[in-house]
Enzyme design. Structure first.
Site, mmCIF file in Angstrom:
data_model
loop_
_atom_site.group_PDB
_atom_site.id
_atom_site.type_symbol
_atom_site.label_atom_id
_atom_site.label_comp_id
_atom_site.label_asym_id
_atom_site.label_seq_id
_atom_site.Cartn_x
_atom_site.Cartn_y
_atom_site.Cartn_z
ATOM 1 N N GLU A 17 1.000 -1.122 -0.055
ATOM 2 C CA GLU A 17 -0.129 0.025 0.124
ATOM 3 C C GLU A 17 0.988 1.244 -0.112
ATOM 4 O O GLU A 17 1.857 1.354 0.771
ATOM 5 C CB GLU A 17 -0.831 0.047 1.277
ATOM 6 C CG GLU A 17 -1.850 1.199 1.102
ATOM 7 C CD GLU A 17 -3.086 1.057 2.071
ATOM 8 O OE1 GLU A 17 -3.964 0.081 1.853
ATOM 9 O OE2 GLU A 17 -3.185 1.756 2.981
ATOM 10 N N THR A 48 -4.021 4.583 -1.604
ATOM 11 C CA THR A 48 -4.781 5.247 -0.845
ATOM 12 C C THR A 48 -5.014 6.766 -0.929
ATOM 13 O O THR A 48 -4.251 7.376 -1.911
ATOM 14 C CB THR A 48 -4.621 5.027 0.861
ATOM 15 O OG1 THR A 48 -5.574 5.700 1.783
ATOM 16 C CG2 THR A 48 -3.230 5.676 1.039
ATOM 17 N N ARG A 107 -16.001 3.703 3.773
ATOM 18 C CA ARG A 107 -17.090 4.816 4.149
ATOM 19 C C ARG A 107 -15.911 6.007 4.202
ATOM 20 O O ARG A 107 -16.483 7.066 3.605
ATOM 21 C CB ARG A 107 -17.619 4.641 5.404
ATOM 22 C CG ARG A 107 -18.440 5.540 6.075
ATOM 23 C CD ARG A 107 -18.768 5.849 7.446
ATOM 24 N NE ARG A 107 -17.684 6.479 8.151
ATOM 25 C CZ ARG A 107 -17.590 6.652 9.257
ATOM 26 N NH1 ARG A 107 -18.716 6.438 10.160
ATOM 27 N NH2 ARG A 107 -16.440 7.001 9.866
ATOM 28 N N ASP A 109 -13.340 8.555 6.704
ATOM 29 C CA ASP A 109 -13.567 9.424 7.884
ATOM 30 C C ASP A 109 -14.175 10.778 7.616
ATOM 31 O O ASP A 109 -13.838 11.321 6.434
ATOM 32 C CB ASP A 109 -12.197 9.689 8.586
ATOM 33 C CG ASP A 109 -11.176 8.444 8.746
ATOM 34 O OD1 ASP A 109 -11.732 7.550 9.392
ATOM 35 O OD2 ASP A 109 -9.940 8.470 8.722
#
Length: 299
Positions: A17, A48, A107, A109
């Protein structure tokens, strides 16, 4: 290639990642990092968002270049809680146009500015609603997050498993765990998944601890358990940064070897955009990793 087609064949995937560079760093720095990771042959690389869930456009750009320029399969993170339905549909189109076939649906933060805005009404409240949107759009392999020690916002672990099954039932192909330091808690989590009928492949998230500030930040965000063996390392080397990094890499290697012997479907290394520790981990597990692959081929 879709990640769901890599999993569940008896072999263990190893993936990395990365995240977009901070705004104070040139964009090209992430591609310099990728150049250093390329020859480690990960099965895929996950991209990400930047700090605070920013840099969504950069996520797609980087994930696309991982696949096209570096020849490594990629997966783009996509969060929804601060997005509109129109913006999510546009983002899905952008992801498809970029040649990306895999999405990690989250979802996300909630920024403090949104929490403080009493007029704000989210169009997506839960990850399963985003998963529905992706399934309806079509053409992607969908991953979702899971939490071996429970999500920090969930009241109890029973509810956490219920919500996880809800996500899976809405169209998830595979799961990626939050980082953890206690493999036994992960194995207990897998048993609980079996009990509630969650049968999707699980990729275990492993973070090599490189400095004490990193540990403090992890505790603030996730509150994950730190077993006695790990705490002894921190206590012994807290004021010796070089030794702490060495011990942190060794601890991550031990975790991964144990997971490989367990037969886990995948290991996901949170690289923190630092190629050298990742390289040392991959070199340490290379014999075990390829031994596992040979066993699969000979079956």
């Amino acid at each position: 290639m879709k990640i769901r087609d890599m999993l569940g064949k008896g072999n263990t995937t190893v993936s990395f990642e990365i995240f977009p560079p901070k705004t104070t760093y040139p964009m090209e720095t992430i591609f310099e990092t990728l150049e250093k990771l390329r020859d480690l042959s990960p099965d895929f690389i996950s991209v990400t968002y930047g700090a605070g869930g920013s840099s969504q456009g950069h996520t797609v750009e980087i994930a696309s270049r991982v696949k096209k320029d570096f020849g490594i399969e990629s997966i783009a993170h996509l969060t929804c809680v601060t997005s509109t339905k129109d913006s999510i549909r546009q983002m899905l189109q952008d992801i498809r146009n970029s040649g990306i076939e895999n999405i990690l649906a989250l979802r996300g933060d909630i920024p403090d500015s949104f929490r403080e805005d009493r007029s704000w009404k989210p169009e997506y409240r839960y990850a399963y609603e985003l998963i529905d949107e992706i399934v309806d759009f079509g053409g992607f392999s969908i991953g979702a997050a899971c939490y071996p020690e429970g999500h920090v916002e969930t009241r109890n672990k029973v509810d956490d498993l219920k919500y996880l099954k809800q996500k899976v039932d809405h169209g998830v192909d595979f799961l990626v765990t939050q980082l953890f330091f206690d493999n036994e808690l992960f194995y207990q989590f897998r048993e609980k998944m079996d009990l509630v009928g969650i049968e999707k492949p699980v990729i275990a998230g492993i973070l090599p601890v490189l400095n004490i500030n990193q540990v403090k930040r992890i505790q603030e965000i996730s509150g994950c358990n730190m077993p006695p063996k790990f705490l002894r390392i921190l206590d012994r080397y807290e004021h010796d940064p070089k030794s702490l990094q060495e011990a942190g890499i060794a601890y991550a290697v031990d975790q991964i070897v144990d997971l490989l012997s367990f037969g886990i479907e995948g290991v996901h290394i949170y690289t923190m955009n630092k190629p050298e520790p990742t390289r040392r981990i991959m070199e340490s597990i290379s014999t075990v990793r390829y031994s596992e692959a040979r066993k699969v081929i000979s079956r």
